[in-house]
Design a protein around this motif. Structure first.
Motif, PDB file in Angstrom:
ATOM      1  N   SER A   1       5.076  12.721   5.826  1.00 37.17           N
ATOM      2  CA  SER A   1       4.088  13.263   4.901  1.00 37.17           C
ATOM      3  C   SER A   1       4.601  13.094   3.479  1.00 37.17           C
ATOM      4  O   SER A   1       5.815  13.141   3.245  1.00 37.17           O
ATOM      5  CB  SER A   1       3.832  14.744   5.190  1.00 37.17           C
ATOM      6  OG  SER A   1       4.969  15.520   4.844  1.00 37.17           O
ATOM      7  N   ILE A   2       3.692  12.896   2.537  1.00 35.28           N
ATOM      8  CA  ILE A   2       4.089  12.787   1.130  1.00 35.28           C
ATOM      9  C   ILE A   2       4.782  14.069   0.684  1.00 35.28           C
ATOM     10  O   ILE A   2       5.759  14.032  -0.078  1.00 35.28           O
ATOM     11  CB  ILE A   2       2.860  12.511   0.239  1.00 35.28           C
ATOM     12  CG1 ILE A   2       2.304  11.111   0.534  1.00 35.28           C
ATOM     13  CG2 ILE A   2       3.224  12.631  -1.225  1.00 35.28           C
ATOM     14  CD1 ILE A   2       3.254   9.977   0.173  1.00 35.28           C
ATOM     15  N   ARG A   3       4.325  15.185   1.175  1.00 37.34           N
ATOM     16  CA  ARG A   3       4.933  16.470   0.805  1.00 37.34           C
ATOM     17  C   ARG A   3       6.403  16.515   1.206  1.00 37.34           C
ATOM     18  O   ARG A   3       7.252  17.004   0.463  1.00 37.34           O
ATOM     19  CB  ARG A   3       4.157  17.602   1.493  1.00 37.34           C
ATOM     20  CG  ARG A   3       4.648  18.993   1.130  1.00 37.34           C
ATOM     21  CD  ARG A   3       3.831  20.043   1.849  1.00 37.34           C
ATOM     22  NE  ARG A   3       4.311  21.380   1.552  1.00 37.34           N
ATOM     23  CZ  ARG A   3       3.835  22.492   2.126  1.00 37.34           C
ATOM     24  NH1 ARG A   3       2.863  22.404   3.018  1.00 37.34           N
ATOM     25  NH2 ARG A   3       4.313  23.670   1.808  1.00 37.34           N
ATOM     26  N   ASN A   4       6.705  15.981   2.399  1.00 35.73           N
ATOM     27  CA  ASN A   4       8.085  15.938   2.875  1.00 35.73           C
ATOM     28  C   ASN A   4       8.936  15.035   1.981  1.00 35.73           C
ATOM     29  O   ASN A   4      10.051  15.391   1.588  1.00 35.73           O
ATOM     30  CB  ASN A   4       8.117  15.425   4.321  1.00 35.73           C
ATOM     31  CG  ASN A   4       9.516  15.404   4.909  1.00 35.73           C
ATOM     32  OD1 ASN A   4      10.429  16.048   4.411  1.00 35.73           O
ATOM     33  ND2 ASN A   4       9.695  14.639   5.980  1.00 35.73           N
ATOM     34  N   VAL A   5       8.393  13.862   1.634  1.00 43.64           N
ATOM     35  CA  VAL A   5       9.124  12.931   0.773  1.00 43.64           C
ATOM     36  C   VAL A   5       9.421  13.584  -0.577  1.00 43.64           C
ATOM     37  O   VAL A   5      10.545  13.509  -1.085  1.00 43.64           O
ATOM     38  CB  VAL A   5       8.334  11.628   0.565  1.00 43.64           C
ATOM     39  CG1 VAL A   5       9.031  10.731  -0.463  1.00 43.64           C
ATOM     40  CG2 VAL A   5       8.186  10.876   1.887  1.00 43.64           C
ATOM     41  N   LEU A   6       8.430  14.220  -1.165  1.00 40.47           N
ATOM     42  CA  LEU A   6       8.622  14.856  -2.476  1.00 40.47           C
ATOM     43  C   LEU A   6       9.687  15.946  -2.412  1.00 40.47           C
ATOM     44  O   LEU A   6      10.493  16.101  -3.335  1.00 40.47           O
ATOM     45  CB  LEU A   6       7.294  15.432  -2.977  1.00 40.47           C
ATOM     46  CG  LEU A   6       6.190  14.414  -3.294  1.00 40.47           C
ATOM     47  CD1 LEU A   6       4.915  15.135  -3.689  1.00 40.47           C
ATOM     48  CD2 LEU A   6       6.626  13.453  -4.391  1.00 40.47           C
TER      49      LEU A   6
ATOM     50  N   THR B   1       0.827  -1.212   0.000  1.00 38.99           N
ATOM     51  CA  THR B   1       0.000   0.000   0.000  1.00 38.99           C
ATOM     52  C   THR B   1       0.855   1.253   0.000  1.00 38.99           C
ATOM     53  O   THR B   1       0.583   2.220  -0.723  1.00 38.99           O
ATOM     54  CB  THR B   1      -0.936   0.021   1.227  1.00 38.99           C
ATOM     55  OG1 THR B   1      -1.752  -1.148   1.218  1.00 38.99           O
ATOM     56  CG2 THR B   1      -1.829   1.256   1.201  1.00 38.99           C
ATOM     57  N   LEU B   2       1.915   1.233   0.791  1.00 33.65           N
ATOM     58  CA  LEU B   2       2.810   2.382   0.877  1.00 33.65           C
ATOM     59  C   LEU B   2       3.546   2.583  -0.449  1.00 33.65           C
ATOM     60  O   LEU B   2       3.693   3.714  -0.926  1.00 33.65           O
ATOM     61  CB  LEU B   2       3.817   2.166   2.001  1.00 33.65           C
ATOM     62  CG  LEU B   2       4.768   3.325   2.322  1.00 33.65           C
ATOM     63  CD1 LEU B   2       3.998   4.603   2.591  1.00 33.65           C
ATOM     64  CD2 LEU B   2       5.651   2.962   3.498  1.00 33.65           C
ATOM     65  N   CYS B   3       3.985   1.478  -1.050  1.00 34.55           N
ATOM     66  CA  CYS B   3       4.665   1.570  -2.352  1.00 34.55           C
ATOM     67  C   CYS B   3       3.769   2.223  -3.393  1.00 34.55           C
ATOM     68  O   CYS B   3       4.211   3.093  -4.150  1.00 34.55           O
ATOM     69  CB  CYS B   3       5.056   0.163  -2.834  1.00 34.55           C
ATOM     70  SG  CYS B   3       6.574  -0.490  -2.106  1.00 34.55           S
ATOM     71  N   GLU B   4       2.527   1.797  -3.429  1.00 37.21           N
ATOM     72  CA  GLU B   4       1.612   2.322  -4.437  1.00 37.21           C
ATOM     73  C   GLU B   4       1.293   3.788  -4.188  1.00 37.21           C
ATOM     74  O   GLU B   4       1.134   4.567  -5.133  1.00 37.21           O
ATOM     75  CB  GLU B   4       0.326   1.479  -4.469  1.00 37.21           C
ATOM     76  CG  GLU B   4       0.535   0.064  -4.976  1.00 37.21           C
ATOM     77  CD  GLU B   4       1.231   0.025  -6.333  1.00 37.21           C
ATOM     78  OE1 GLU B   4       0.923   0.853  -7.214  1.00 37.21           O
ATOM     79  OE2 GLU B   4       2.118  -0.834  -6.510  1.00 37.21           O
ATOM     80  N   ALA B   5       1.190   4.180  -2.908  1.00 34.23           N
ATOM     81  CA  ALA B   5       0.933   5.588  -2.589  1.00 34.23           C
ATOM     82  C   ALA B   5       2.100   6.461  -3.040  1.00 34.23           C
ATOM     83  O   ALA B   5       1.910   7.538  -3.624  1.00 34.23           O
ATOM     84  CB  ALA B   5       0.701   5.749  -1.087  1.00 34.23           C
ATOM     85  N   LEU B   6       3.317   5.985  -2.789  1.00 37.73           N
ATOM     86  CA  LEU B   6       4.492   6.733  -3.220  1.00 37.73           C
ATOM     87  C   LEU B   6       4.573   6.777  -4.734  1.00 37.73           C
ATOM     88  O   LEU B   6       4.874   7.817  -5.329  1.00 37.73           O
ATOM     89  CB  LEU B   6       5.759   6.102  -2.641  1.00 37.73           C
ATOM     90  CG  LEU B   6       6.006   6.328  -1.151  1.00 37.73           C
ATOM     91  CD1 LEU B   6       7.162   5.467  -0.662  1.00 37.73           C
ATOM     92  CD2 LEU B   6       6.288   7.799  -0.870  1.00 37.73           C
ATOM     93  N   ARG B   7       4.274   5.639  -5.386  1.00 34.54           N
ATOM     94  CA  ARG B   7       4.311   5.606  -6.850  1.00 34.54           C
ATOM     95  C   ARG B   7       3.334   6.620  -7.440  1.00 34.54           C
ATOM     96  O   ARG B   7       3.676   7.382  -8.333  1.00 34.54           O
ATOM     97  CB  ARG B   7       3.968   4.206  -7.361  1.00 34.54           C
ATOM     98  CG  ARG B   7       4.268   4.060  -8.863  1.00 34.54           C
ATOM     99  CD  ARG B   7       3.288   3.124  -9.585  1.00 34.54           C
ATOM    100  NE  ARG B   7       3.264   1.789  -9.097  1.00 34.54           N
ATOM    101  CZ  ARG B   7       3.867   0.720  -9.667  1.00 34.54           C
ATOM    102  NH1 ARG B   7       4.569   0.848 -10.758  1.00 34.54           N
ATOM    103  NH2 ARG B   7       3.737  -0.476  -9.135  1.00 34.54           N
ATOM    104  N   PHE B   8       2.119   6.637  -6.924  1.00 39.87           N
ATOM    105  CA  PHE B   8       1.081   7.541  -7.434  1.00 39.87           C
ATOM    106  C   PHE B   8       1.515   9.001  -7.320  1.00 39.87           C
ATOM    107  O   PHE B   8       1.418   9.778  -8.280  1.00 39.87           O
ATOM    108  CB  PHE B   8      -0.224   7.327  -6.658  1.00 39.87           C
ATOM    109  CG  PHE B   8      -1.318   8.291  -7.037  1.00 39.87           C
ATOM    110  CD1 PHE B   8      -2.103   8.061  -8.159  1.00 39.87           C
ATOM    111  CD2 PHE B   8      -1.555   9.426  -6.283  1.00 39.87           C
ATOM    112  CE1 PHE B   8      -3.108   8.959  -8.518  1.00 39.87           C
ATOM    113  CE2 PHE B   8      -2.549  10.324  -6.634  1.00 39.87           C
ATOM    114  CZ  PHE B   8      -3.333  10.086  -7.756  1.00 39.87           C
ATOM    115  N   ASN B   9       2.026   9.370  -6.143  1.00 42.69           N
ATOM    116  CA  ASN B   9       2.385  10.770  -5.916  1.00 42.69           C
ATOM    117  C   ASN B   9       3.655  11.176  -6.668  1.00 42.69           C
ATOM    118  O   ASN B   9       3.764  12.307  -7.150  1.00 42.69           O
ATOM    119  CB  ASN B   9       2.552  11.020  -4.415  1.00 42.69           C
ATOM    120  CG  ASN B   9       1.222  11.106  -3.690  1.00 42.69           C
ATOM    121  OD1 ASN B   9       0.580  12.146  -3.676  1.00 42.69           O
ATOM    122  ND2 ASN B   9       0.797  10.008  -3.091  1.00 42.69           N
TER     123      ASN B   9
END
Length: 227
Positions: free
Chosen positions: A106-111, A12-20
């Protein structure tokens, strides 16, 4: 288009990161184990987002394997992990990782971290010597090739170490505070401890042999390169 590999045993985490990440314009592949990664041509990626705690082969072990191979040693790695102690962070950086993100994040932090690392991948930040060699006696750094040479022998040096050495060597005689080094070498980072700077300086000194003494410490302030 920059190509990123996401490695985590949580699908699930992989797919969320892939999408974003794909929404940001990156090409993204995912792998759910270190074993899957070892079957890939990792040298074709511009960045790896790597979980630490996985199955039989941990992310830490995988990173060591990749950094020990000349073909994959230059691929940047960002660790993404729930292991949040200072020792864990320093250990990850010591392996040669370019960044260390603690879960939950947060996804924003990762990006933001991804953009920062990829921005540094193409060229080391150094306007004054972007393409030329910078030397002091038998110590030479070549920014365009990301190479450090000590008395004729090339030294393997992760990106952060290289950037610090390049900065100190370019501005000989100037003492940089830890805060200045953190700001310039780790731009846009959320938290970078002073200890991380000290660890990188220690590793640089170990690698540049007789020139280690030229990297001076000003107690309570920071570091510089003295001729």
């Amino acid at each position: 288009m920059k190509k990123i590999l996401v490695v985590d045993d949580e699908e699930t985490l992989c797919e969320a990161l892939r999408f974003n990440l794909e929404a940001e314009g990156y090409s993204v592949d995912v792998a759910y184990s270190a074993e899957e990664v070892l079957a890939l041509d990792v040298s074709g990626y511009d960045l790896i987002l790597l979980d630490v705690m996985m199955g039989e082969i941990s992310g830490t072990q995988l990173a060591r394997v990749l950094k020990a191979n000349k073909v994959t040693a230059g691929v940047p790695i960002i660790f993404c992990t729930a292991k949040d102690s200072e020792d864990d962070m320093v250990g990850g950086l010591d392996i040669g990782a370019d960044d260390y993100i603690v879960k939950p994040y947060s996804i924003r932090n990762v990006l933001a971290r991804v953009r920062t690392v990829l921005r540094r991948t193409g060229s080391v930040v150094s306007e004054s010597a972007e393409n030329g060699e910078i030397s002091y006696q038998g110590l030479t750094v070549i920014p365009s090739k990301k190479i450090c040479i000590v008395n004729g022998e090339e030294m393997k040096m992760p990106r952060k170490e290289f950037e610090i050495l390049l900065k100190l060597l370019t501005h000989r005689g100037h003492i940089f505070s830890r805060e200045e080094l953190i700001r310039d070498i780790w731009p846009d980072e959320v938290v970078v401890l002073d200890r991380v700077v000290d660890v990188n300086i220690t590793r640089i000194r170990q690698k540049i042999g007789p020139y280690a003494k030229n990297i001076v410490t000003r107690s309570g302030y920071g570091y510089g390169f003295k001729e």
